[in-house]
Design a protein around this motif. Structure first.
Motif: not given
Length: 65
Positions: A1-19, A50-56
């Motif tokens: 598995m490889k994860i990438t994050v599109d930082e400009p799209k992030c809205v700082a909801a924090g769901q990923c950190v919780l999960i 799960e975190a990827a799916l929960a990201c708003p």
């Protein structure tokens, strides 16, 4: 598995950190996502998906190796 994050799209909801706190964190100054590891251990894969799916903002992308 490889994860990438599109930082400009992030809205700082924090769901990923919780999960998946072993894989994601947030910057103190603005709450934006911080990727702690691009290739998490197998025991983290389910939480990462799960975190990827929960990201708003759909800012987390997961690719299976």
């Amino acid at each position: 598995m490889k994860i990438t994050v599109d930082e400009p799209k992030c809205v700082a909801a924090g769901q990923c950190v919780l999960i998946a706190p072993e894989v994601f964190d947030q910057r103190d100054e603005d709450g934006m996502v911080v990727l702690l590891t691009e290739a998490p251990d197998a025991d983290q894969h389910e939480a990462v998906r799960e975190a990827a799916l929960a990201c708003p903002a759909a800012a987390i992308h997961v690719a299976d190796s």
